[in-house]
Enzyme design. Structure first.
Site, mmCIF file in Angstrom:
data_model
loop_
_atom_site.group_PDB
_atom_site.id
_atom_site.type_symbol
_atom_site.label_atom_id
_atom_site.label_comp_id
_atom_site.label_asym_id
_atom_site.label_seq_id
_atom_site.Cartn_x
_atom_site.Cartn_y
_atom_site.Cartn_z
ATOM 1 C CG HIS A 149 58.061 102.158 55.032
ATOM 2 N ND1 HIS A 149 59.034 101.209 54.465
ATOM 3 C CD2 HIS A 149 58.666 103.456 54.931
ATOM 4 C CE1 HIS A 149 60.305 101.836 54.531
ATOM 5 N NE2 HIS A 149 60.302 103.130 54.827
ATOM 6 C CB SER A 180 61.450 105.992 53.936
ATOM 7 O OG SER A 180 61.759 105.130 55.044
ATOM 8 C CG ASP A 208 57.877 98.320 54.323
ATOM 9 O OD1 ASP A 208 58.399 98.363 55.417
ATOM 10 O OD2 ASP A 208 57.948 99.230 53.416
#
Length: 428
Positions: A399, A145, A396
């Site tokens: 990211h 990702s 998160d």
């Protein structure tokens, strides 16, 4: 009496006229000289460039600039009131989980920082220049990702001058996608391959560990390698999960598998083996007589910034970058980066014997580590605090928000591509 200067007693205007006449006389002689003995322009420029001082060619004016070698990872974040080239509204290819502004993040200071290397300047990303260098080419991002995060940043940057068309999608969560940019006959793809080598991912309903086969690469990207001109590999975080490793059809060991009767070997050596297998596969593909030229980039490990529990408010609470020397890179992050740098350097030495094959590490670990403020945090979901602060909220801290630090990764990628263009120009 002595010798007298015949011009000393003349008026000043006479001296000026004499100089002007002399210049007029020299001009036609100079032109005649260059007419009969023209300068070899390309050679004269490149011969003056020391080997360790690459030049950058401006895409608009074709001007040549000299620049010393630069370690883009050595620098600091400085305020930049000009802000990003795009936002969460103007770019439609941002993954929902990274669209921090649209999800209600109230602070926007994280948008107004730029990276300033110590050794050189880092120009603002030029989408026109990037597209010119990608004309008639296929750029593939391969990995997890974080590869997707960098890809989506690039698509947003490029869309400010030319809109990419999504022409292919496949797999869960559209993990295999391709965009086409008609203005430059350019393809940009993403291939989901979190280990680069063959692997079976853990599942919520089956075994809770990954299975990696370290002596062969993932066919899902390798089978298309002949169609790729530039490859960006980006992996790392999936190696931290529990896994069993196989090599030569036998179990090599495992990482965090107490319920299994396998030797615990951690993940550092396995991470190195996976990269070695991958880059050796790329090199082997060049041994054929009709093999295509490939430029290979390895984006180094991107650190996370969890503080406390991942599912409580404030898991990544910072609102500003770390200042230089404020907080050292964590040992695990440093080791992952070190492995990637070393495998790329080894691949460079092996690849030198094959024309049309280049390797480079896009070293972004430290500059990314210094941005604890730029993760989505709870804003990976829309308006997480609209009804107050819940007891549990998913965060998160891995990211990056878009716009965000990944835009800088792509600015550095553009500088690498510029340097490669100049090297090709010199060799041609």
């Amino acid at each position: 009496m002595g010798t007298t200067n015949p011009f000393k007693s003349q008026p000043l205007f006479f001296t000026k006229k004499l100089i002007t006449w002399a210049l007029y006389a020299l001009l036609p002689l100079t032109l005649l000289h260059f007419y009969f003995y023209p300068l070899p322009l390309k050679q004269s420029l490149t011969d003056q460039i020391p080997e360790n001082k690459p030049i950058i060619v401006s895409s608009q004016e074709q001007q040549v600039f000299y620049e010393a070698p630069c370690d883009y990872n050595d620098g600091k974040w400085v305020r930049d009131e000009s802000g990003p080239l795009y936002n969460g509204t103007s770019c439609t290819t941002i993954k929902e989980g990274q669209n921090c502004i649209s999800h209600g993040r109230p602070d926007i200071d994280y948008l107004y920082w730029r990276w300033e290397p110590k050794q050189c300047g880092l120009p603002r990303f030029d989408p026109t220049a990037f597209l010119r260098l990608l004309k008639n080419k296929h750029l593939a991002f391969i990995g997890d990702s974080m590869a997707r995060n960098q890809l989506e940043s690039l698509l947003c940057l490029l869309s400010t001058v030319s809109t990419p068309d999504l022409v292919y999608r496949n797999g869960d969560d559209n993990k295999f996608r391709r965009w086409y940019i008609p203005s430059h006959n350019t393809n940009v793809s993403i291939y989901w391959s979190p280990f680069l080598v063959k692997g079976i991912e853990k599942s919520n309903t089956g075994v809770n560990y990954n299975r990696l086969y370290l002596d062969s690469v993932d066919d899902r990207w390798a089978s298309d390698m002949g169609q790729m001109d530039i490859i960006v590999f980006s992996i790392g975080h999936w190696f931290l999960h529990p896994a069993v490793y196989f090599e030569n059809d036998s179990v090599l060991g495992c990482h965090y598998c107490p319920e299994l009767n396998h030797t615990e070997i951690g993940f550092y050596d396995v991470f190195r083996k996976a990269f070695n297998t991958t880059l050796e596969t790329v090199i082997s593909s060049r041994r054929g007589t009709n093999s295509n030229a490939i430029d290979v980039i390895v984006t180094t490990f991107s650190p996370s910034h969890f503080e406390g529990e991942w599912d409580k408010a404030g898991a990544c609470p910072k609102k500003e970058p770390f200042m230089e020397g404020e907080k050292e890179l964590q040992p695990m992050d440093a080791e992952m980066r070190k492995i990637e740098i070393e495998v790329v350097e080894a691949a460079m030495k092996k690849g030198n014997q094959f024309p049309g094959l280049r390797f480079e590490a896009l070293d972004v670990t430290i500059l990314s580590w210094m941005r604890p403020d730029a993760h989505p945090g709870p804003y990976m979901h829309p308006f997480p605090f609209a009804n107050g602060i819940p007891e549990r909220v998913q965060n998160d801290c891995v990211h990056w928000c878009l716009p965000g630090p990944t835009d800088i990764w792509n600015a550095i990628l553009l500088e690498v591509m510029k340097r490669w263009e100049v090297q090709s120009w010199k060799q041609g």
